[in-house]
Design an enzyme around this catalytic site. Sequence first.
Site, PDB file in Angstrom:
ATOM      1  N   TYR A 191      -6.770  -0.728   1.249  1.00 48.08           N
ATOM      2  CA  TYR A 191      -6.598   0.719   1.030  1.00 48.08           C
ATOM      3  C   TYR A 191      -5.868   1.070  -0.264  1.00 48.08           C
ATOM      4  CZ  TYR A 191      -7.041  -0.252   6.021  1.00 48.08           C
ATOM      5  OH  TYR A 191      -7.431  -0.756   7.230  1.00 48.08           O
ATOM      6  N   ARG A 196       2.307 -12.705   3.469  1.00 51.60           N
ATOM      7  CA  ARG A 196       1.222 -12.104   4.239  1.00 51.60           C
ATOM      8  C   ARG A 196       1.126 -10.695   3.654  1.00 51.60           C
ATOM      9  NH1 ARG A 196       1.056  -7.250   7.437  1.00 51.60           N
ATOM     10  NH2 ARG A 196      -0.306  -7.518   9.206  1.00 51.60           N
ATOM     11  N   GLU A 205      -4.295  -9.414   4.822  1.00 47.42           N
ATOM     12  CA  GLU A 205      -4.505  -8.665   6.059  1.00 47.42           C
ATOM     13  C   GLU A 205      -5.519  -7.569   5.782  1.00 47.42           C
ATOM     14  OE1 GLU A 205      -3.234  -5.613   9.367  1.00 47.42           O
ATOM     15  OE2 GLU A 205      -2.672  -5.352   7.282  1.00 47.42           O
ATOM     16  N   ASN A 218       0.810  -1.217   0.000  1.00 44.07           N
ATOM     17  CA  ASN A 218       0.000   0.000   0.000  1.00 44.07           C
ATOM     18  C   ASN A 218       0.845   1.270   0.000  1.00 44.07           C
ATOM     19  OD1 ASN A 218      -2.656   1.418   0.472  1.00 44.07           O
ATOM     20  ND2 ASN A 218      -1.528   2.063   2.293  1.00 44.07           N
ATOM     21  N   HIS A 219       2.031   1.166   0.617  1.00 45.52           N
ATOM     22  CA  HIS A 219       2.837   2.369   0.816  1.00 45.52           C
ATOM     23  C   HIS A 219       4.306   2.005   0.851  1.00 45.52           C
ATOM     24  CE1 HIS A 219       1.296   0.635   4.609  1.00 45.52           C
ATOM     25  NE2 HIS A 219       2.575   0.632   4.917  1.00 45.52           N
ATOM     26  N   HIS A 273       1.694  -8.571  16.406  1.00 44.37           N
ATOM     27  CA  HIS A 273       2.659  -7.516  16.734  1.00 44.37           C
ATOM     28  C   HIS A 273       2.005  -6.141  16.891  1.00 44.37           C
ATOM     29  CE1 HIS A 273       1.871  -7.307  12.499  1.00 44.37           C
ATOM     30  NE2 HIS A 273       2.377  -6.094  12.474  1.00 44.37           N
ATOM     31  N   ASP A 319       0.046  -7.019   3.385  1.00 50.76           N
ATOM     32  CA  ASP A 319      -0.299  -5.981   4.359  1.00 50.76           C
ATOM     33  C   ASP A 319      -1.324  -4.988   3.810  1.00 50.76           C
ATOM     34  OD1 ASP A 319       0.676  -4.601   6.928  1.00 50.76           O
ATOM     35  OD2 ASP A 319       0.942  -2.990   5.472  1.00 50.76           O
TER      36      ASP A 319
HETATM   37  C1  NOJ Z   1      -0.543  -3.481   9.341  1.00 44.65           C
HETATM   38  C2  NOJ Z   1       0.643  -3.940  10.121  1.00 44.65           C
HETATM   39  O1  NOJ Z   1       0.312  -5.083  10.861  1.00 44.65           O
HETATM   40  C3  NOJ Z   1       1.084  -2.805  11.005  1.00 44.65           C
HETATM   41  O2  NOJ Z   1       2.083  -3.201  11.904  1.00 44.65           O
HETATM   42  C4  NOJ Z   1       1.530  -1.660  10.140  1.00 44.65           C
HETATM   43  O3  NOJ Z   1       1.856  -0.549  10.944  1.00 44.65           O
HETATM   44  C5  NOJ Z   1       0.445  -1.272   9.141  1.00 44.65           C
HETATM   45  N1  NOJ Z   1      -0.164  -2.392   8.491  1.00 44.65           N
HETATM   46  C6  NOJ Z   1       1.002  -0.364   8.064  1.00 44.65           C
HETATM   47  O4  NOJ Z   1       1.841  -1.101   7.212  1.00 44.65           O
END
Ligand code: NOJ
Length: 552
Positions: free
Chosen positions: A204, A198, A242, A102-103, A315, A200
Site C-alpha cells: 500500500y 518483517r 507481509e 506504510n504509516h 497476531h 509490514d
Molecule cells: C499488518 C499487521 O499484521 C497488523 O497487525 C496491523 O494492524 C497492520 N498491518 C497495520 O500496520
Amino acid sequence: MAAEWYHDAVFYELYIRAYQDSNGDGQGDFRGAIQRLDHIKSLGVDCIWVMPHYASPLLDDGYDIADYTAVHPDYGTLNDFKAFLDAAHARGLKVITDLVMNHTSDQHPWFQAARKDPQSPYRNYYVWSDTGTEYADARIIFLDIESSNWTYDPVAGQYFWHRFFSSQPDLNYDNPKVHEEMFNIIRFWLDMGIDGFRVDAIPYLYEREGTNCENLPETHEFLKGMRRMVEEEYPGTLLVAEANQWPEDLLPYFGTRAEPEFPMCFHFPIMPRLYQSLKAQDKRPIVDIWARTPDLAHAPDIPPGAQWMTFLRNHDELTLEMVTPDVRQWMWEQYAPEPQMRLNLGIRRRLAPLLDRDKQKWFLLNAMFLSLPGTPIVYYGDEIGMGDNIWLPDRHGCRTPMQWDDSRNSGFSTAQETYFPVHQEYGEINVAVQEKDPKSFLNLMRFLLKTRQGQLALRRGDFEFVETGLDADSTTAVLAYRRFINPRSVNEHQSVLCLFNLSDRAQKVTMGKDEGTRSWIDLLHPHTKPWHSLNADLGPRAAHWLVEITTH
Ligand code: NOJ
C-alpha cells in the site's frame, strides 16, 4: 540450489508485551523475554520475529509508531533491547523486528508538525486531500471499524489518507524525504545488530488514481531501491514481505535476478486452505492453491534464495481475504459460529480452539504445515495450544499473556493486574504442566519441529503431489505429496512421502507398484513397524511422513 540460512530455519513470532514481565508492572518487557529465551530455543526455533516494540500510543498495538528509534517504555529501553538481542544471539537465535513503513501514528512528531502547518516540510510526508474523494477504488481493510480511507483533520483543515485505523496516517512515498527517513530507520536497527525485518503492509505504499492502490509499479521500484541499499550496506540482511495477496501478485515482491526485492514472502493464500481442507475432509483447496503457486526454485527470473514463509496463525485475525466470498462464508460458519469470533474478513481465534482442542486434528494440521514448502513460523502460545478470549476487543483476544505455570498470573507477572487478563484456562494449559507430559502439545511441537528439521528434503526439497490410487473417496480425502532433493537421489534421507488422511474415516490408498522388498519407516510414528507396501489402510485423520529404508 541457493540455500540460505532461512531455508533451514524455524521462526517464532514473539509479542513482548505478552511474554514475561520482569518489573511487576503487568506488561511483558525485554528483560522478561530474556528469561524465557531458553523456552524458545528448546522448541527448535532459529529466529525470532519481534512484533513492534517502538514508542507508540498502542492504538494498533505498536503498528502505530510515534518514534521509530525508541523502545516502548513498557517494554524497556534501548539497552534492554540490546541485551535481549545479545542474549538471543548468544543462544544462536537470530532476531528480526517489525518495520512499519506504510504509516505512522498520528502522535508521531512528523504528523503533529504536518497537521499544524501547511508550510512545514513534514506536511508533504503524508497524503492530503481537500475533498477526501480520491482513490475511491482502494478497499477498506479494517472494515469493521473504518468507513473510509480518508479522515478529516480539523487542525490541518484537510483530509488525510490512511489504509488502516484513522490514527495511522499513511506516509507519502512520492516524497523522497520519506525514503530517506525510512532508510535511516533501517540503518539504525541494523547498526544495532538485528538480522532483518518483517516488513509490514508493503502493498500500500503508493496511491494512484484509477487503481486499487495495491502492488503498484512505483511500490516495487521503491522496494527494489530499499533492497539495494540494504544489500550494499548490510549484506545478508533478511527482509520478509507481509503482502496479503494472491500468489501471482506476491511473485513480484521477490523481484528479479537483476533487481531483487524480498528474499522471503509470507504465503497468505495457503493458510486458510489448510483449515478448509481439514474441515471439508477434502484435499482440493490445498492442491488448487499450490497449482497456482509458482515453484520458486524453478521459476524463471526469480532471485536465487527466494522462499515462502508459511504460518497457521499469527497476531491478527485468521484472514479470509484470499478466499472466495462463498468459501469465506463457509469458513465463518465452520470455524466462527459466534459473531464475536469474526473480525473484518477473518476469524479472531487461536489455533487450538479453532480445532476444538482436538490433538489429532492439531497434529494432522501441523504435520501438513511443517512438510509443505516454505519456512514455518509458530505464533507464541500456539506451541502449548493456548486459548483465546473472544470477549476482548479487536485482535487482542489472541494476544493474552503467555501461560507459563499455574501460579498467579500464570507466572507471567507478579502485578495485581496484567495488561489483559491471563486466560482463565491457565491452571491446566501452561508450559510447566506440558513439560511433564510426553504427549502434550508442547512436546509434540518439539517432536514435529525436530523431525522436520532432520530431513533436508522437508526443509529444502522440491515438491510434487502424488496420486493415492483409484479408490473414489481417497482421491479427495487423502493428500499425498513427496518432498525430495533434486536430482533424485537413492540416498534414503533425500525423499519424504507425506500422506494425510483428512477424513474421519479410514481410507485405503493403493500407491504400491513393483514394491519387491522395499520398506518405509514413518518419521511421525517412529515406534511403529516399517511399512512394506504403499497399498495401505490409513486411520482416520492419520498423518505419515514416510522415508524409504534400504534393506539387505
Ligand atoms: C499488518 C499487521 O499484521 C497488523 O497487525 C496491523 O494492524 C497492520 N498491518 C497495520 O500496520
